[in-house]
Design a protein around this motif. Structure first.
Motif, PDB file in Angstrom:
ATOM      1  N   GLN A   1       4.668  10.357   5.530  1.00 52.07           N
ATOM      2  CA  GLN A   1       3.225  10.622   5.547  1.00 52.07           C
ATOM      3  C   GLN A   1       2.469   9.877   4.438  1.00 52.07           C
ATOM      4  O   GLN A   1       1.252   9.741   4.502  1.00 52.07           O
ATOM      5  CB  GLN A   1       2.973  12.127   5.468  1.00 52.07           C
ATOM      6  CG  GLN A   1       2.895  12.712   6.869  1.00 52.07           C
ATOM      7  CD  GLN A   1       3.378  14.144   6.960  1.00 52.07           C
ATOM      8  OE1 GLN A   1       3.645  14.780   5.948  1.00 52.07           O
ATOM      9  NE2 GLN A   1       3.478  14.655   8.166  1.00 52.07           N
ATOM     10  N   THR A   2       3.220   9.368   3.447  1.00 51.09           N
ATOM     11  CA  THR A   2       2.546   8.615   2.374  1.00 51.09           C
ATOM     12  C   THR A   2       2.419   7.133   2.725  1.00 51.09           C
ATOM     13  O   THR A   2       1.830   6.368   1.969  1.00 51.09           O
ATOM     14  CB  THR A   2       3.340   8.713   1.051  1.00 51.09           C
ATOM     15  OG1 THR A   2       4.593   8.026   1.209  1.00 51.09           O
ATOM     16  CG2 THR A   2       3.593  10.156   0.648  1.00 51.09           C
ATOM     17  N   LEU A   3       3.034   6.706   3.857  1.00 51.22           N
ATOM     18  CA  LEU A   3       3.069   5.276   4.201  1.00 51.22           C
ATOM     19  C   LEU A   3       2.123   4.968   5.354  1.00 51.22           C
ATOM     20  O   LEU A   3       1.890   5.817   6.215  1.00 51.22           O
ATOM     21  CB  LEU A   3       4.495   4.871   4.629  1.00 51.22           C
ATOM     22  CG  LEU A   3       5.630   5.090   3.623  1.00 51.22           C
ATOM     23  CD1 LEU A   3       6.959   4.704   4.259  1.00 51.22           C
ATOM     24  CD2 LEU A   3       5.398   4.263   2.364  1.00 51.22           C
ATOM     25  N   PRO A   4       1.638   3.722   5.417  1.00 48.08           N
ATOM     26  CA  PRO A   4       0.893   3.303   6.612  1.00 48.08           C
ATOM     27  C   PRO A   4       1.876   2.873   7.710  1.00 48.08           C
ATOM     28  O   PRO A   4       3.002   2.488   7.393  1.00 48.08           O
ATOM     29  CB  PRO A   4       0.099   2.091   6.105  1.00 48.08           C
ATOM     30  CG  PRO A   4       0.949   1.510   5.008  1.00 48.08           C
ATOM     31  CD  PRO A   4       1.721   2.650   4.402  1.00 48.08           C
ATOM     32  N   PRO A   5       1.470   2.912   8.991  1.00 51.86           N
ATOM     33  CA  PRO A   5       2.344   2.376  10.049  1.00 51.86           C
ATOM     34  C   PRO A   5       2.357   0.848   9.989  1.00 51.86           C
ATOM     35  O   PRO A   5       1.440   0.275   9.385  1.00 51.86           O
ATOM     36  CB  PRO A   5       1.657   2.871  11.335  1.00 51.86           C
ATOM     37  CG  PRO A   5       0.220   3.069  10.962  1.00 51.86           C
ATOM     38  CD  PRO A   5       0.193   3.407   9.504  1.00 51.86           C
TER      39      PRO A   5
ATOM     40  N   TYR B   1       6.458   2.035  10.717  1.00 49.35           N
ATOM     41  CA  TYR B   1       7.453   2.653   9.835  1.00 49.35           C
ATOM     42  C   TYR B   1       8.830   2.036  10.088  1.00 49.35           C
ATOM     43  O   TYR B   1       9.228   1.850  11.234  1.00 49.35           O
ATOM     44  CB  TYR B   1       7.502   4.164  10.098  1.00 49.35           C
ATOM     45  CG  TYR B   1       6.142   4.801   9.953  1.00 49.35           C
ATOM     46  CD1 TYR B   1       5.669   5.210   8.713  1.00 49.35           C
ATOM     47  CD2 TYR B   1       5.312   4.963  11.062  1.00 49.35           C
ATOM     48  CE1 TYR B   1       4.401   5.764   8.580  1.00 49.35           C
ATOM     49  CE2 TYR B   1       4.043   5.512  10.943  1.00 49.35           C
ATOM     50  CZ  TYR B   1       3.594   5.907   9.698  1.00 49.35           C
ATOM     51  OH  TYR B   1       2.342   6.445   9.561  1.00 49.35           O
TER      52      TYR B   1
ATOM     53  N   ASP C   1       4.260   4.741  15.349  1.00 43.91           N
ATOM     54  CA  ASP C   1       3.464   5.875  14.857  1.00 43.91           C
ATOM     55  C   ASP C   1       4.381   6.923  14.220  1.00 43.91           C
ATOM     56  O   ASP C   1       5.614   6.835  14.312  1.00 43.91           O
ATOM     57  CB  ASP C   1       2.627   6.472  15.987  1.00 43.91           C
ATOM     58  CG  ASP C   1       3.478   6.892  17.167  1.00 43.91           C
ATOM     59  OD1 ASP C   1       4.546   7.494  16.942  1.00 43.91           O
ATOM     60  OD2 ASP C   1       3.096   6.609  18.310  1.00 43.91           O
ATOM     61  N   LEU C   2       3.730   7.919  13.605  1.00 51.04           N
ATOM     62  CA  LEU C   2       4.483   8.933  12.853  1.00 51.04           C
ATOM     63  C   LEU C   2       5.439   9.724  13.729  1.00 51.04           C
ATOM     64  O   LEU C   2       6.567  10.034  13.330  1.00 51.04           O
ATOM     65  CB  LEU C   2       3.507   9.908  12.191  1.00 51.04           C
ATOM     66  CG  LEU C   2       3.256   9.749  10.696  1.00 51.04           C
ATOM     67  CD1 LEU C   2       2.324  10.834  10.205  1.00 51.04           C
ATOM     68  CD2 LEU C   2       4.556   9.775   9.905  1.00 51.04           C
TER      69      LEU C   2
ATOM     70  N   ASP D   1       9.050   0.217   3.268  1.00 54.46           N
ATOM     71  CA  ASP D   1       7.729  -0.361   3.553  1.00 54.46           C
ATOM     72  C   ASP D   1       7.923  -1.479   4.576  1.00 54.46           C
ATOM     73  O   ASP D   1       8.920  -2.216   4.513  1.00 54.46           O
ATOM     74  CB  ASP D   1       7.115  -0.976   2.285  1.00 54.46           C
ATOM     75  CG  ASP D   1       6.804   0.077   1.235  1.00 54.46           C
ATOM     76  OD1 ASP D   1       6.701   1.260   1.594  1.00 54.46           O
ATOM     77  OD2 ASP D   1       6.684  -0.297   0.046  1.00 54.46           O
TER      78      ASP D   1
ATOM     79  N   GLN E   1       5.590  -8.049   6.445  1.00 55.15           N
ATOM     80  CA  GLN E   1       5.050  -8.970   7.452  1.00 55.15           C
ATOM     81  C   GLN E   1       5.535 -10.377   7.139  1.00 55.15           C
ATOM     82  O   GLN E   1       5.468 -10.798   5.976  1.00 55.15           O
ATOM     83  CB  GLN E   1       3.518  -8.923   7.357  1.00 55.15           C
ATOM     84  CG  GLN E   1       2.786  -9.597   8.485  1.00 55.15           C
ATOM     85  CD  GLN E   1       2.723  -8.714   9.726  1.00 55.15           C
ATOM     86  OE1 GLN E   1       2.390  -7.546   9.609  1.00 55.15           O
ATOM     87  NE2 GLN E   1       3.071  -9.273  10.874  1.00 55.15           N
TER      88      GLN E   1
END
Ligand code: GLY
Length: 421
Positions: A134-138, A140, A158-159, A185, A188
């Motif tokens: 929940q602390t990370l951006p997608p 994952y 997604d989560l 993380d 890219q």
């Protein structure tokens, strides 16, 4: 020299093919080998994970060197058992092989020593993993800690998908290999494979390549062990390779020795070439497959002195390896159903024809029938490899040979090398 080569894939066929060209070789025995390797040297039906059997075979043939292809043998401690008998081994000890066999070990190791890689967390508890996600951006990135035959990595959009992947792994999908998960993380960039040889003290770069992980053209479909490779990989410039050597390879070799488990053999760095420079995706404790096949095609130098120098701590006395100023391409022919459920038994015709000096067909998952016919007996079955003055020439030669092989039960990608071309 007497050499025992452990393994049975296309990588080991390529190693056998190259080792057999050396004037230093007296006897080469492969275990368990495959029908292609059988055309190069003696094979013995000892499995790559039968450590007792392999040690006994090394003693029987008075091996001066054991070359370990697959990580499974290293995880079982083959190198340690050979070290106890003072038999030189090209391949790391069980503890050093954790650079491949435990992603949690490697990520913590990278963090301890400041190696450039994605941030991460290690979890054996789904609720704690959820809180971290929940602390990370997608998107994952979720990985099973241990060896999972290339299937233990999920990139979740997604989560909900990420949490399901965590539960799937912790719930036993990969057995003990999924007892811990690593969440990273997302990075890219474009991936490339960089290889280094090390004797535990010094390290030299030993070629680079680019793999094609997805099953189908256009990088579509499921992840595989690799559907084709080419070398050199123009995206991994000599400058970037040197940066990776200085920032990852050298520090890793030094730190492994300092922590008490010197790393011997080939260190395969899976790199992400990001806008901020090369970052480590993963280390592997072996040559890449099919990357090894194109490296062996391009290697001008005798391979044996390099393998032996790693195993005997004398690498710094050797000159840099010489590579042909040519491109190498490998197209993997896989059995229908690969990677989920490859169908075995279909007949392959024409794979053992003479395609000329620039083309070599390595066997991966083949079987030989009593009548001499060749059949599919694995997921990745054949590696059609070619070299040429440039990538396009090499690729066209490889596909001409692919098109001459009659195998209705197989499939392959038609776009190997597309990024560079
Ligand atoms: N070709 C990717 C690997 O060997 O892991």
């Amino acid at each position: 020299m007497n050499i025992l080569l452990v393994g049975s894939g296309g990588r080991e066929h390529a190693l056998a093919w190259k080792i057999a060209q050396s004037p230093l070789l007296k006897r080469l025995v492969a275990a368990p080998g495959n029908p292609g390797i059988e055309r190069v040297c003696e094979v013995r039906a000892v499995s790559a994970t039968d450590v007792d059997g392999l040690v006994a075979l090394a003693r029987e043939i008075a091996a001066d060197l054991v070359v370990v292809g697959p990580e499974s043998a290293l995880e079982k401690g083959l190198a340690d058992r050979l070290a106890a008998l003072s038999i030189p081994c090209f391949g790391p000890s069980q503890l050093a092989a954790r650079l491949e066999t435990s992603k949690a070990f490697t990520k913590d190791f990278c963090a301890r020593h400041g190696l450039p890689t994605a941030g991460h967390g290690v979890f054996d508890d789904a609720e704690k993993a959820d809180a971290f996600l929940q602390t990370l951006p997608p998107p994952y990135v979720i990985k099973a800690d241990g060896l999972a035959a290339g299937k233990g990595v999920v990139i979740a959009a997604d989560l909900a998908e990420a949490k399901a992947a965590v539960r799937d792994m912790l719930g036993g999908r990969f057995g003990a290999a999924g007892a811990q998960v690593v969440i990273e993380d997302f990075m890219q960039g474009e991936e490339a494979s960089l290889f280094a040889l090390t004797d535990g003290r010094s390290a030299i770069l030993f070629g680079a390549a680019q793999d094609h992980k997805r099953a189908f053209d256009g990088d579509q479909g499921p992840n595989t062990g690799g559907m084709g490779a080419y070398s050199p990989a123009p995206i991994l410039t000599p400058e970037l390779a040197e940066q990776a050597r200085i920032e990852m390879i050298e520090p890793a070799v030094r730190a492994m020795a300092a922590e008490g488990y010197p790393y011997v053999g080939v260190l395969y760095a899976g790199l992400m070439l990001t806008a901020d420079g090369p970052k480590l995706v993963e280390f592997n404790a072996r040559f890449g497959d099919p990357e090894c096949q194109v490296l062996m095609l391009r290697l001008e130098s005798d391979l044996i002195p390099y393998l032996l120098a790693c195993a005997t701590g004398t690498l710094s006395s050797l000159p840099r390896p010489v590579w042909r100023d040519e491109a190498g391409v490998c197209v993997v022919l896989a059995a229908e159903g690969y990677p989920e459920a490859p169908k075995a038994g279909s007949v392959i015709e024409g794979a053992e024809a003479d395609f000329g000096a620039e083309v070599t067909v390595f066997h991966a998952g083949t079987a030989r029938g009593a009548d001499g016919s060749l059949t599919a007996a694995g997921g990745r079955v054949l590696n059609v490899c070619a070299r040429g003055s440039d990538l396009r020439v090499a690729r066209d030669r490889a596909y001409a040979a692919v098109d001459a092989i009659k195998w209705p039960g197989g499939f392959h990608r038609r776009d190997i090398g597309w990024r560079a071309l």
